[in-house]
Design an enzyme around this catalytic site. Sequence first.
Site, PDB file in Angstrom:
ATOM      1  N   GLY A 169       0.816  -1.216   0.000  1.00  0.00           N
ATOM      2  CA  GLY A 169       0.000   0.000   0.000  1.00  0.00           C
ATOM      3  C   GLY A 169       0.847   1.262   0.000  1.00  0.00           C
ATOM      4  O   GLY A 169       0.392   2.327  -0.388  1.00  0.00           O
ATOM      5  N   ASP A 171       3.403   2.091  -1.863  1.00  0.00           N
ATOM      6  CA  ASP A 171       4.071   1.600  -3.074  1.00  0.00           C
ATOM      7  C   ASP A 171       5.550   1.940  -3.242  1.00  0.00           C
ATOM      8  O   ASP A 171       6.368   1.081  -3.477  1.00  0.00           O
ATOM      9  CB  ASP A 171       3.354   2.134  -4.319  1.00  0.00           C
ATOM     10  CG  ASP A 171       1.909   1.724  -4.362  1.00  0.00           C
ATOM     11  OD1 ASP A 171       1.409   1.175  -3.373  1.00  0.00           O
ATOM     12  OD2 ASP A 171       1.275   1.967  -5.389  1.00  0.00           O
ATOM     13  N   GLU A 413      -4.982  13.519  -2.403  1.00  0.00           N
ATOM     14  CA  GLU A 413      -4.421  12.195  -2.064  1.00  0.00           C
ATOM     15  C   GLU A 413      -3.322  12.319  -1.001  1.00  0.00           C
ATOM     16  O   GLU A 413      -3.228  11.513  -0.094  1.00  0.00           O
ATOM     17  CB  GLU A 413      -3.869  11.550  -3.337  1.00  0.00           C
ATOM     18  CG  GLU A 413      -3.535  10.086  -3.221  1.00  0.00           C
ATOM     19  CD  GLU A 413      -3.045   9.509  -4.557  1.00  0.00           C
ATOM     20  OE1 GLU A 413      -2.882  10.287  -5.530  1.00  0.00           O
ATOM     21  OE2 GLU A 413      -2.819   8.291  -4.618  1.00  0.00           O
TER      22      GLU A 413
HETATM   23  C1  9WN Z   1      -1.401   0.658  -7.072  1.00  0.00           C
HETATM   24  C2  9WN Z   1      -5.551   3.378  -4.697  1.00  0.00           C
HETATM   25  C3  9WN Z   1      -4.114   2.945  -4.474  1.00  0.00           C
HETATM   26  C4  9WN Z   1      -3.770   2.835  -2.979  1.00  0.00           C
HETATM   27  C5  9WN Z   1      -2.283   2.623  -2.769  1.00  0.00           C
HETATM   28  C6  9WN Z   1      -1.535   3.741  -3.494  1.00  0.00           C
HETATM   29  C7  9WN Z   1      -1.881   3.716  -4.968  1.00  0.00           C
HETATM   30  C8  9WN Z   1      -1.813   2.111  -6.866  1.00  0.00           C
HETATM   31  C9  9WN Z   1      -1.146   2.996  -7.909  1.00  0.00           C
HETATM   32  O1  9WN Z   1      -3.270   3.894  -5.130  1.00  0.00           O
HETATM   33  O2  9WN Z   1      -1.468   2.475  -5.521  1.00  0.00           O
HETATM   34  O3  9WN Z   1      -2.081  -0.182  -6.206  1.00  0.00           O
HETATM   35  O4  9WN Z   1      -1.631   3.032  -9.028  1.00  0.00           O
HETATM   36  O5  9WN Z   1      -0.122   3.602  -7.619  1.00  0.00           O
HETATM   37  O6  9WN Z   1      -0.167   3.644  -3.302  1.00  0.00           O
HETATM   38  O7  9WN Z   1      -1.994   2.644  -1.392  1.00  0.00           O
HETATM   39  O8  9WN Z   1      -4.476   1.776  -2.425  1.00  0.00           O
HETATM   40  O9  9WN Z   1      -5.817   4.540  -3.970  1.00  0.00           O
END
Ligand code: 9WN
Length: 448
Positions: A169, A171, A413
């Site tokens: 999460g 990333d 975000e």
């Molecule tokens: C990949 C949706 C998600 C969150 C993650 C965040 C980001 C995705 C991305 O967005 O990840 O899963 O496309 O970068 O890092 O924590 O759940 O909000």
Amino acid sequence: MEKDPSVSVAQICRDTLEQNWRDDHTIPAGNLYPHQWLWDSAFIAIGLRHIDIDRAQTELRSLLKGQWANGMLPHIIFAEHEKASRDRYLWQAWRNPNAPEDVNTTGMTQPPVLAEAVVKIGEKLNMKDRRAWYLDMYQPLVDYHSWLYRERDPQNDGLALLIHPWESGLDSSPPWIDQLHMHSKPWWINLIDNRLGHIAIRALRRDTRHVPPGQRMNDIDILMYMNVMQRLKRKDWDIERILARSHFAVEDVAFNSILLRANEHLETIAKTVGHELPQELQDNIQRSKGALEELWDTGHEQYFSRNALTHHAIKEPTIATLLPLYAGTITKERAKQLVQLLHDKKQFDSPYPVPSVPFTSTYYNHLSYWQGPTWINTNWLIADGLERYGFKDEAKRIRQKSVELVAASGPYEYFSAKDGTPAGAKNFSWTAALVLDMLSEHSLQLEN
Ligand code: 9WN
């Protein structure tokens, strides 16, 4: 009469959740995130319960459609519309026999916040409805937690391992980038790390069409993430085949802290419905209670994630070191040490706490994704932990500042921890939901 600023904050948050609602779930944000994400939905439900409890329950029930036959809850359930077909095809979860037949998902998970959200909704219900709600969610949660230990703790050390940074999460958090460059750098990456290569990668990226590139992952790192994902896919998302020859698996501090708290919630749920958790799961839960201590580094006086195969600590400091506060399983002494980090101006003390990496990190950049900015979900988790350890002032400040950020700029975000500059996606659902929760639960004097 003077205008109460909170009237508009709460309303903007509700509007965001309304705007991002799709039939039975909430997408994280329009354009950038068109599908349903696992831990997003859990955070979102925690906020939705203040607006509409049925909708909050629907949000969580809809996650179960994606549950795999082996118990895994996938990190994304893909939207079914035509525009999402590229993403569905990219992952091909159907290569694994455990994947559900009627929905498309990814082949990996995300932090297990679900039990927290189930309990938070339960707290709003009378005892009869609470029992019925917990009964609905009990078996899927047991299956999920059992899967986490069965498939992700092959060494039985009480710490679940992750096979891709997207599972954490957080990333682009430095420990993951470190491991990626150390163990998963394909030979051809250097060949395309040039101007033309970057132009080509940029043309394929969708995220940087919606958010300034400097606020997302860099082109090479994202390509390497995609490459790891392709490798996992070639193993048909089968954990035994994946781990058989992998060097890229991490016991992540943040994920395991969340799992520990989720276990406690699962025990509460079981008790409320009068069920005994399966013996094997009980044993695993018991064993994992002290496991975070394995990740404590004496010398640096903080927690580090570690390589799951070599057990070498990945000594990159990040906000994850504070998440054991949320786990609630560490001693008061350790909690005090973490609070010191929080008060240290060189580390995490900032005008808008809590930065995703400390200011001393070589990765620190105030607007770069998980390498500096403040995120509202980690704030929510840390504040919750601080409060349970009795650090009420610290918890209050984090919540107050979180609400101020959103009052000033809207539910973005993430935000600069130094000056509050908003970044990433606009109208981001978990920011809106968790600020609503902070306003409703913690009398911040901003409630309408
Ligand atoms: C990949 C949706 C998600 C969150 C993650 C965040 C980001 C995705 C991305 O967005 O990840 O899963 O496309 O970068 O890092 O924590 O759940 O909000």
